[in-house]
Design a protein around this motif. Structure first.
Motif, PDB file in Angstrom:
ATOM      1  N   HIS A   1      27.503 -15.223 -51.288  1.00  0.00           N
ATOM      2  CA  HIS A   1      26.772 -16.445 -51.648  1.00  0.00           C
ATOM      3  C   HIS A   1      25.335 -16.443 -51.113  1.00  0.00           C
ATOM      4  O   HIS A   1      24.451 -17.073 -51.686  1.00  0.00           O
ATOM      5  CB  HIS A   1      27.517 -17.669 -51.129  1.00  0.00           C
ATOM      6  N   ASN A   2      25.103 -15.762 -50.009  1.00  0.00           N
ATOM      7  CA  ASN A   2      23.761 -15.698 -49.431  1.00  0.00           C
ATOM      8  C   ASN A   2      22.919 -14.595 -50.050  1.00  0.00           C
ATOM      9  O   ASN A   2      21.786 -14.362 -49.632  1.00  0.00           O
ATOM     10  CB  ASN A   2      23.852 -15.487 -47.918  1.00  0.00           C
ATOM     11  N   ARG A   3      23.493 -13.923 -51.030  1.00  0.00           N
ATOM     12  CA  ARG A   3      22.810 -12.872 -51.774  1.00  0.00           C
ATOM     13  C   ARG A   3      22.242 -11.787 -50.857  1.00  0.00           C
ATOM     14  O   ARG A   3      21.060 -11.430 -50.925  1.00  0.00           O
ATOM     15  CB  ARG A   3      21.696 -13.465 -52.642  1.00  0.00           C
ATOM     16  N   LYS A   4      23.088 -11.265 -49.990  1.00  0.00           N
ATOM     17  CA  LYS A   4      22.699 -10.098 -49.210  1.00  0.00           C
ATOM     18  C   LYS A   4      22.427  -8.948 -50.161  1.00  0.00           C
ATOM     19  O   LYS A   4      23.138  -8.759 -51.145  1.00  0.00           O
ATOM     20  CB  LYS A   4      23.802  -9.718 -48.219  1.00  0.00           C
ATOM     21  N   ALA A   5      21.394  -8.177 -49.882  1.00  0.00           N
ATOM     22  CA  ALA A   5      20.992  -7.111 -50.783  1.00  0.00           C
ATOM     23  C   ALA A   5      20.726  -5.831 -49.999  1.00  0.00           C
ATOM     24  O   ALA A   5      20.558  -5.849 -48.774  1.00  0.00           O
ATOM     25  CB  ALA A   5      19.742  -7.520 -51.563  1.00  0.00           C
ATOM     26  N   VAL A   6      20.687  -4.738 -50.723  1.00  0.00           N
ATOM     27  CA  VAL A   6      20.358  -3.455 -50.116  1.00  0.00           C
ATOM     28  C   VAL A   6      18.849  -3.394 -49.893  1.00  0.00           C
ATOM     29  O   VAL A   6      18.065  -3.662 -50.807  1.00  0.00           O
ATOM     30  CB  VAL A   6      20.812  -2.293 -51.018  1.00  0.00           C
ATOM     31  N   VAL A   7      18.465  -3.050 -48.683  1.00  0.00           N
ATOM     32  CA  VAL A   7      17.055  -2.954 -48.316  1.00  0.00           C
ATOM     33  C   VAL A   7      16.772  -1.520 -47.889  1.00  0.00           C
ATOM     34  O   VAL A   7      17.514  -0.952 -47.081  1.00  0.00           O
ATOM     35  CB  VAL A   7      16.704  -3.921 -47.166  1.00  0.00           C
ATOM     36  N   ALA A   8      15.722  -0.941 -48.449  1.00  0.00           N
ATOM     37  CA  ALA A   8      15.368   0.438 -48.114  1.00  0.00           C
ATOM     38  C   ALA A   8      15.070   0.568 -46.625  1.00  0.00           C
ATOM     39  O   ALA A   8      14.323  -0.226 -46.058  1.00  0.00           O
ATOM     40  CB  ALA A   8      14.154   0.884 -48.928  1.00  0.00           C
ATOM     41  N   GLY A   9      15.681   1.552 -45.989  1.00  0.00           N
ATOM     42  CA  GLY A   9      15.448   1.798 -44.575  1.00  0.00           C
ATOM     43  C   GLY A   9      16.298   0.982 -43.638  1.00  0.00           C
ATOM     44  O   GLY A   9      16.175   1.101 -42.410  1.00  0.00           O
ATOM     45  N   SER A  10      17.182   0.132 -44.166  1.00  0.00           N
ATOM     46  CA  SER A  10      18.002  -0.727 -43.310  1.00  0.00           C
ATOM     47  C   SER A  10      19.158   0.025 -42.660  1.00  0.00           C
ATOM     48  O   SER A  10      19.724  -0.437 -41.672  1.00  0.00           O
ATOM     49  CB  SER A  10      18.566  -1.890 -44.138  1.00  0.00           C
ATOM     50  N   ASN A  11      19.530   1.165 -43.247  1.00  0.00           N
ATOM     51  CA  ASN A  11      20.606   2.006 -42.714  1.00  0.00           C
ATOM     52  C   ASN A  11      21.968   1.328 -42.753  1.00  0.00           C
ATOM     53  O   ASN A  11      22.865   1.680 -41.989  1.00  0.00           O
ATOM     54  CB  ASN A  11      20.289   2.457 -41.281  1.00  0.00           C
ATOM     55  N   THR A  12      22.133   0.350 -43.633  1.00  0.00           N
ATOM     56  CA  THR A  12      23.436  -0.294 -43.778  1.00  0.00           C
ATOM     57  C   THR A  12      24.383   0.613 -44.551  1.00  0.00           C
ATOM     58  O   THR A  12      23.966   1.596 -45.175  1.00  0.00           O
ATOM     59  CB  THR A  12      23.306  -1.635 -44.523  1.00  0.00           C
ATOM     60  N   LEU A  13      25.660   0.261 -44.499  1.00  0.00           N
ATOM     61  CA  LEU A  13      26.651   1.029 -45.245  1.00  0.00           C
ATOM     62  C   LEU A  13      26.342   0.993 -46.736  1.00  0.00           C
ATOM     63  O   LEU A  13      26.440   2.016 -47.427  1.00  0.00           O
ATOM     64  CB  LEU A  13      28.049   0.470 -44.977  1.00  0.00           C
ATOM     65  N   ALA A  14      25.967  -0.180 -47.266  1.00  0.00           N
ATOM     66  CA  ALA A  14      25.654  -0.296 -48.695  1.00  0.00           C
ATOM     67  C   ALA A  14      24.480   0.603 -49.075  1.00  0.00           C
ATOM     68  O   ALA A  14      24.503   1.248 -50.131  1.00  0.00           O
ATOM     69  CB  ALA A  14      25.351  -1.741 -49.059  1.00  0.00           C
ATOM     70  N   GLU A  15      23.458   0.668 -48.228  1.00  0.00           N
ATOM     71  CA  GLU A  15      22.318   1.526 -48.535  1.00  0.00           C
ATOM     72  C   GLU A  15      22.757   2.988 -48.614  1.00  0.00           C
ATOM     73  O   GLU A  15      22.328   3.731 -49.509  1.00  0.00           O
ATOM     74  CB  GLU A  15      21.219   1.378 -47.490  1.00  0.00           C
ATOM     75  N   LYS A  16      23.615   3.408 -47.710  1.00  0.00           N
ATOM     76  CA  LYS A  16      24.093   4.794 -47.733  1.00  0.00           C
ATOM     77  C   LYS A  16      24.905   5.072 -48.996  1.00  0.00           C
ATOM     78  O   LYS A  16      24.815   6.165 -49.560  1.00  0.00           O
ATOM     79  CB  LYS A  16      24.926   5.064 -46.481  1.00  0.00           C
ATOM     80  N   LEU A  17      25.682   4.089 -49.434  1.00  0.00           N
ATOM     81  CA  LEU A  17      26.443   4.254 -50.674  1.00  0.00           C
ATOM     82  C   LEU A  17      25.505   4.389 -51.871  1.00  0.00           C
ATOM     83  O   LEU A  17      25.728   5.223 -52.757  1.00  0.00           O
ATOM     84  CB  LEU A  17      27.393   3.069 -50.873  1.00  0.00           C
ATOM     85  N   TYR A  18      24.464   3.570 -51.918  1.00  0.00           N
ATOM     86  CA  TYR A  18      23.488   3.656 -53.007  1.00  0.00           C
ATOM     87  C   TYR A  18      22.840   5.045 -53.018  1.00  0.00           C
ATOM     88  O   TYR A  18      22.702   5.667 -54.082  1.00  0.00           O
ATOM     89  CB  TYR A  18      22.400   2.594 -52.835  1.00  0.00           C
ATOM     90  N   LYS A  19      22.417   5.507 -51.865  1.00  0.00           N
ATOM     91  CA  LYS A  19      21.744   6.802 -51.783  1.00  0.00           C
ATOM     92  C   LYS A  19      22.639   7.933 -52.287  1.00  0.00           C
ATOM     93  O   LYS A  19      22.172   8.876 -52.928  1.00  0.00           O
ATOM     94  CB  LYS A  19      21.334   7.094 -50.339  1.00  0.00           C
ATOM     95  N   THR A  20      23.932   7.818 -52.008  1.00  0.00           N
ATOM     96  CA  THR A  20      24.869   8.890 -52.338  1.00  0.00           C
ATOM     97  C   THR A  20      25.354   8.822 -53.779  1.00  0.00           C
ATOM     98  O   THR A  20      25.401   9.847 -54.481  1.00  0.00           O
ATOM     99  CB  THR A  20      26.089   8.853 -51.398  1.00  0.00           C
ATOM    100  N   TYR A  21      25.714   7.628 -54.259  1.00  0.00           N
ATOM    101  CA  TYR A  21      26.421   7.512 -55.528  1.00  0.00           C
ATOM    102  C   TYR A  21      25.586   6.944 -56.674  1.00  0.00           C
ATOM    103  O   TYR A  21      25.980   7.065 -57.842  1.00  0.00           O
ATOM    104  CB  TYR A  21      27.696   6.680 -55.332  1.00  0.00           C
ATOM    105  N   CYS A  22      24.466   6.314 -56.356  1.00  0.00           N
ATOM    106  CA  CYS A  22      23.556   5.856 -57.430  1.00  0.00           C
ATOM    107  C   CYS A  22      22.117   6.066 -56.972  1.00  0.00           C
ATOM    108  O   CYS A  22      21.354   5.105 -56.831  1.00  0.00           O
ATOM    109  CB  CYS A  22      23.826   4.400 -57.810  1.00  0.00           C
ATOM    110  N   PRO A  23      21.734   7.314 -56.755  1.00  0.00           N
ATOM    111  CA  PRO A  23      20.403   7.598 -56.196  1.00  0.00           C
ATOM    112  C   PRO A  23      19.241   7.163 -57.076  1.00  0.00           C
ATOM    113  O   PRO A  23      18.175   6.806 -56.572  1.00  0.00           O
ATOM    114  CB  PRO A  23      20.420   9.118 -56.023  1.00  0.00           C
ATOM    115  N   THR A  24      19.449   7.168 -58.415  1.00  0.00           N
ATOM    116  CA  THR A  24      18.361   6.740 -59.298  1.00  0.00           C
ATOM    117  C   THR A  24      18.134   5.236 -59.174  1.00  0.00           C
ATOM    118  O   THR A  24      16.986   4.770 -59.140  1.00  0.00           O
ATOM    119  CB  THR A  24      18.678   7.106 -60.754  1.00  0.00           C
ATOM    120  N   THR A  25      19.209   4.480 -59.109  1.00  0.00           N
ATOM    121  CA  THR A  25      19.084   3.039 -58.880  1.00  0.00           C
ATOM    122  C   THR A  25      18.398   2.774 -57.549  1.00  0.00           C
ATOM    123  O   THR A  25      17.508   1.911 -57.455  1.00  0.00           O
ATOM    124  CB  THR A  25      20.474   2.373 -58.885  1.00  0.00           C
ATOM    125  N   TYR A  26      18.789   3.506 -56.533  1.00  0.00           N
ATOM    126  CA  TYR A  26      18.175   3.314 -55.217  1.00  0.00           C
ATOM    127  C   TYR A  26      16.680   3.605 -55.268  1.00  0.00           C
ATOM    128  O   TYR A  26      15.872   2.824 -54.754  1.00  0.00           O
ATOM    129  CB  TYR A  26      18.849   4.227 -54.195  1.00  0.00           C
TER     130      TYR A  26
END
Length: 337
Positions: free
Chosen positions: A297-322
């Motif tokens: 509900h708070n619309r947490k999002a992936v932020v470049a350089g944040s080193n969150t788990l979601a960011e790592k997933l984006y980098k690995t499985y959807c690198p073009t989107t990232y």
């Protein structure tokens, strides 16, 4: 005249052979890697008739998929390179021109992928010859507070019934192929999700789900036509027991997959995807990961350089989107600032 007839025969033979090769390429999946431009001329029915599509739905009117939707579609396209990956969108129509040159960044990104297709979602046509058509002709969407979810619940059933394949929510990141053809995803012991499931076309279980959808329709209860529907239909034919360890269950030739396959992080802990981990989990027992966007509900999002788990997933499985939707967006924002 004889020479002219011979030329005509040669031309007809050429078109006949070309047609055969085209059909073979469709069935083999070569169309996605060998002749990618031809996908522009394919209709939804032609693509879906292959029976092995990965299907996503967008039942709002928005035309610009957010990064998580783009990541879900891209990750599926990468994990299933020889299968069509289709995003049906309610906001699209047959006159909407959205391709790799679109001003919408996400559309341009997804349209450039050989096996990704963006099609309009036309519910009335979709529900024809299913139990859902009578319900759809009588329901008033403006009086349904959960219409976005309910219409999605109905559409995914009709699509899998008619064409077969795998349905996934647009907040599911694929990490390895699902080996099952007929399956439901356990969210927890004795409770089924409807966010990921797969069946061949005309499977009796999906037909019965559509009938129950109409018979027990109650739009005021969130999930009554979704996960609660799948759960009560599965319980009607199977004696469900608790999961012990990592085993999957099977009943009536339907695999009921362990919660670890898609929900290793349960919904009460959904924020963990947006946290920094000392040691990231490997998800060795999972086929895909559900990021629980409904809870966000708070619309947490992936932020470049944040080193969150979601960011790592984006980098690995959807690198073009990232790269295109996360890193470049941050650079644009920085420049404007």
């Amino acid at each position: 005249k004889a020479r002219m007839l011979k030329k005509i025969q040669i031309c007809l033979c050429f078109f006949f052979v070309s047609g055969i090769l085209y059909e073979i390429s469709l069935l083999s999946g070569c169309i996605f890697s060998c002749i990618p431009l031809s996908k522009r001329f394919l209709t939804p029915e032609q693509v879906l008739s292959l029976g092995n599509s990965i299907i996503f739905l967008e039942t709002t009117e928005r035309l610009e998929p957010p990064p998580l939707v783009s990541c879900s579609v891209e990750s599926a396209a990468r994990i299933y390179p020889d299968r069509p990956v289709i995003l049906f969108m309610k906001g699209l129509n047959n006159e909407t021109a959205l391709d790799s040159n679109s001003s919408y960044t996400a559309f341009s990104l997804l349209s450039s992928m050989n096996n990704v297709f963006l099609f309009p979602l036309q519910m009335e046509t979709l529900f024809e010859e299913t139990p859902l058509l009578q319900w759809y002709s009588q329901v008033n969407p403006e009086q349904e507070k959960n219409w976005v979810h309910i219409s999605s619940d109905a559409s995914r059933l009709a699509l899998i019934w008619k064409y077969g394949g795998i349905y996934m929510d647009t907040d599911v990141i694929s990490i390895r192929p699902i080996p099952e053809a007929s399956f439901l995803a356990a969210q927890k012991s004795q409770f089924s999700s409807n966010g990921i499931f797969g069946f061949p076309s005309y499977h009796r279980f999906i037909w019965d789900c559509m009938k129950n959808f109409v018979l027990n329709y109650n739009g005021k209860i969130w999930g009554n036509q979704g996960p609660f529907l799948m759960t009560r239909m599965l319980k009607a034919i199977c004696n469900l027991t608790d999961f012990v360890g990592l085993e999957d269950h099977s009943c009536q030739n339907i695999s009921f997959l362990n919660p670890q396959r898609f929900y290793p992080i349960p919904y009460p802990a959904w924020r963990k995807y947006y946290e920094v981990w000392d040691k990231s989990p490997n998800f060795n027992h999972s086929y895909a990961l559900h990021l629980w966007n409904f809870m966000n509900h708070n619309r947490k999002a992936v932020v470049a350089g944040s080193n969150t788990l979601a960011e790592k997933l984006y980098k690995t499985y959807c690198p073009t989107t990232y790269r295109d939707l996360i890193q470049r967006a941050e650079k644009r924002d920085f420049t404007q600032y």
